[in-house]
Write a protein that holds these residues in place. Structure first.
Motif, mmCIF file in Angstrom:
data_model
loop_
_atom_site.group_PDB
_atom_site.id
_atom_site.type_symbol
_atom_site.label_atom_id
_atom_site.label_comp_id
_atom_site.label_asym_id
_atom_site.label_seq_id
_atom_site.Cartn_x
_atom_site.Cartn_y
_atom_site.Cartn_z
ATOM 1 N N TRP A 51 12.452 38.275 -5.761
ATOM 2 C CA TRP A 51 11.624 37.595 -6.668
ATOM 3 C C TRP A 51 11.505 36.291 -6.162
ATOM 4 C CZ3 TRP A 51 7.773 39.529 -9.289
ATOM 5 C CH2 TRP A 51 7.867 40.874 -9.475
ATOM 6 N N ALA A 52 12.662 35.423 -5.731
ATOM 7 C CA ALA A 52 12.340 34.085 -5.535
ATOM 8 C C ALA A 52 11.769 34.051 -4.279
ATOM 9 C CB ALA A 52 13.831 33.763 -4.933
ATOM 10 N N ALA A 53 11.838 35.030 -3.290
ATOM 11 C CA ALA A 53 10.834 35.017 -1.738
ATOM 12 C C ALA A 53 9.344 34.932 -2.394
ATOM 13 C CB ALA A 53 11.408 35.742 -0.944
ATOM 14 N N LEU A 54 9.169 35.890 -3.240
ATOM 15 C CA LEU A 54 7.798 36.013 -3.617
ATOM 16 C C LEU A 54 7.213 34.896 -4.283
ATOM 17 C CD1 LEU A 54 7.699 39.892 -4.792
ATOM 18 C CD2 LEU A 54 6.549 38.860 -2.767
ATOM 19 N N ALA A 55 7.974 34.436 -5.020
ATOM 20 C CA ALA A 55 7.719 33.135 -5.707
ATOM 21 C C ALA A 55 7.340 32.079 -4.878
ATOM 22 C CB ALA A 55 8.443 32.635 -6.804
ATOM 23 N N ALA A 56 8.468 31.944 -3.674
ATOM 24 C CA ALA A 56 8.011 30.589 -2.914
ATOM 25 C C ALA A 56 6.715 31.038 -1.976
ATOM 26 C CB ALA A 56 9.383 30.821 -2.025
ATOM 27 N N CYS A 57 6.378 32.016 -1.807
ATOM 28 C CA CYS A 57 5.243 32.413 -1.012
ATOM 29 C C CYS A 57 3.942 32.230 -1.728
ATOM 30 C CB CYS A 57 5.288 33.982 -0.369
ATOM 31 S SG CYS A 57 6.219 34.323 0.658
ATOM 32 N N ALA A 58 4.212 32.557 -3.266
ATOM 33 C CA ALA A 58 2.891 32.210 -4.014
ATOM 34 C C ALA A 58 2.723 30.795 -4.239
ATOM 35 C CB ALA A 58 3.009 32.810 -5.346
ATOM 36 N N ILE A 59 3.800 29.862 -4.330
ATOM 37 C CA ILE A 59 3.738 28.536 -4.108
ATOM 38 C C ILE A 59 3.284 27.815 -2.915
ATOM 39 C CG2 ILE A 59 4.964 26.362 -4.490
ATOM 40 C CD1 ILE A 59 6.929 27.896 -6.476
ATOM 41 N N ALA A 60 3.547 28.430 -1.968
ATOM 42 C CA ALA A 60 2.990 28.006 -0.455
ATOM 43 C C ALA A 60 1.578 28.352 -0.342
ATOM 44 C CB ALA A 60 3.878 28.543 0.596
ATOM 45 N N LEU A 61 1.146 29.395 -1.011
ATOM 46 C CA LEU A 61 -0.450 29.704 -0.910
ATOM 47 C C LEU A 61 -1.199 28.807 -1.998
ATOM 48 C CD1 LEU A 61 -0.194 33.549 -0.650
ATOM 49 C CD2 LEU A 61 -1.077 32.186 1.090
ATOM 50 N N LEU A 62 -0.748 28.458 -2.889
ATOM 51 C CA LEU A 62 -1.343 27.672 -4.008
ATOM 52 C C LEU A 62 -1.502 26.100 -3.533
ATOM 53 C CD1 LEU A 62 -2.280 27.556 -6.675
ATOM 54 C CD2 LEU A 62 -0.187 26.753 -7.586
ATOM 55 N N VAL A 63 -0.275 25.611 -2.660
ATOM 56 C CA VAL A 63 -0.364 24.508 -2.172
ATOM 57 C C VAL A 63 -1.342 24.465 -1.130
ATOM 58 C CG1 VAL A 63 0.937 22.553 -0.959
ATOM 59 C CG2 VAL A 63 1.989 23.743 -3.135
ATOM 60 N N GLY A 64 -1.383 25.439 -0.317
ATOM 61 C CA GLY A 64 -2.366 25.410 0.791
ATOM 62 C C GLY A 64 -3.824 25.480 0.148
ATOM 63 N N ALA A 65 -4.022 26.137 -0.787
ATOM 64 C CA ALA A 65 -5.449 26.059 -1.378
ATOM 65 C C ALA A 65 -5.756 24.705 -2.084
ATOM 66 C CB ALA A 65 -5.312 27.190 -2.455
ATOM 67 N N VAL A 66 -4.832 23.978 -2.671
ATOM 68 C CA VAL A 66 -5.177 22.757 -3.230
ATOM 69 C C VAL A 66 -5.224 21.756 -2.133
ATOM 70 C CG1 VAL A 66 -4.027 20.760 -4.426
ATOM 71 C CG2 VAL A 66 -3.943 23.285 -5.342
ATOM 72 N N GLN A 67 -4.615 21.895 -1.047
ATOM 73 C CA GLN A 67 -4.321 20.700 0.136
ATOM 74 C C GLN A 67 -5.723 21.248 1.155
ATOM 75 O OE1 GLN A 67 -2.602 18.101 0.183
ATOM 76 N NE2 GLN A 67 -1.410 18.564 -1.408
ATOM 77 N N ASN A 68 -6.508 22.110 0.841
ATOM 78 C CA ASN A 68 -7.618 22.474 1.583
ATOM 79 C C ASN A 68 -8.870 21.020 2.087
ATOM 80 O OD1 ASN A 68 -8.997 24.117 3.192
ATOM 81 N ND2 ASN A 68 -10.502 25.013 1.512
ATOM 82 N N ASP A 69 -8.735 20.306 0.857
ATOM 83 C CA ASP A 69 -9.658 19.197 1.296
ATOM 84 C C ASP A 69 -8.975 18.365 2.285
ATOM 85 O OD1 ASP A 69 -11.446 20.048 -0.700
ATOM 86 O OD2 ASP A 69 -10.646 18.835 -2.264
ATOM 87 N N GLU A 70 -7.587 18.116 2.439
ATOM 88 C CA GLU A 70 -7.182 17.076 3.340
ATOM 89 C C GLU A 70 -6.994 18.063 4.612
ATOM 90 O OE1 GLU A 70 -3.450 16.144 2.121
ATOM 91 O OE2 GLU A 70 -4.006 15.409 0.166
ATOM 92 N N LEU A 71 -7.133 19.265 4.832
ATOM 93 C CA LEU A 71 -7.039 20.079 5.767
ATOM 94 C C LEU A 71 -8.448 19.866 6.432
ATOM 95 C CD1 LEU A 71 -4.910 23.139 5.171
ATOM 96 C CD2 LEU A 71 -4.337 21.059 6.225
#
Length: 99
Positions: free
Chosen positions: A54-74
């Motif tokens: 569950w910790a690994a799944l939560a970390a992946c979900a957070i990474a995907l969420l941060v990637g989506a939020v940072q899309n403007d900077e990318l």
């Protein structure tokens, strides 16, 4: 107090003192503790795995969420491959002698 009274009082206090602790552990206690530890070690490792999943799944979900939020900077990096941006970058580089 005289000397005899002091000795008598010291002997009485020494009799009331608790017995000293044994320097060695009782026979068989070490074996029992090790057996209990080995039996419990298997169960605790198995119980830990679902929590790690569950910790690994939560970390992946957070990474995907941060990637989506940072899309403007990318997207700023994606425009640097545009020919117009390359010309502007080369003009800046030649003006400031970066190369």
């Amino acid at each position: 107090m005289n000397r005899d009274q002091l000795l008598t009082r010291m002997y009485e206090l020494a009799r009331r003192a608790p017995a000293p602790l044994a320097a060695e552990i009782p026979l068989g206690l070490e074996t029992a503790v090790l057996a209990h530890w080995r039996a419990g070690g298997e169960r605790s490792t198995v119980a830990l795995l679902p929590g790690l999943r569950w910790a690994a799944l939560a970390a992946c979900a957070i990474a995907l969420l941060v990637g989506a939020v940072q899309n403007d900077e990318l997207s700023a990096f994606r425009s640097s491959f545009d020919p117009t941006a390359r010309v502007a970058d080369s003009a800046l580089a030649s003006g400031f002698d970066y190369e």
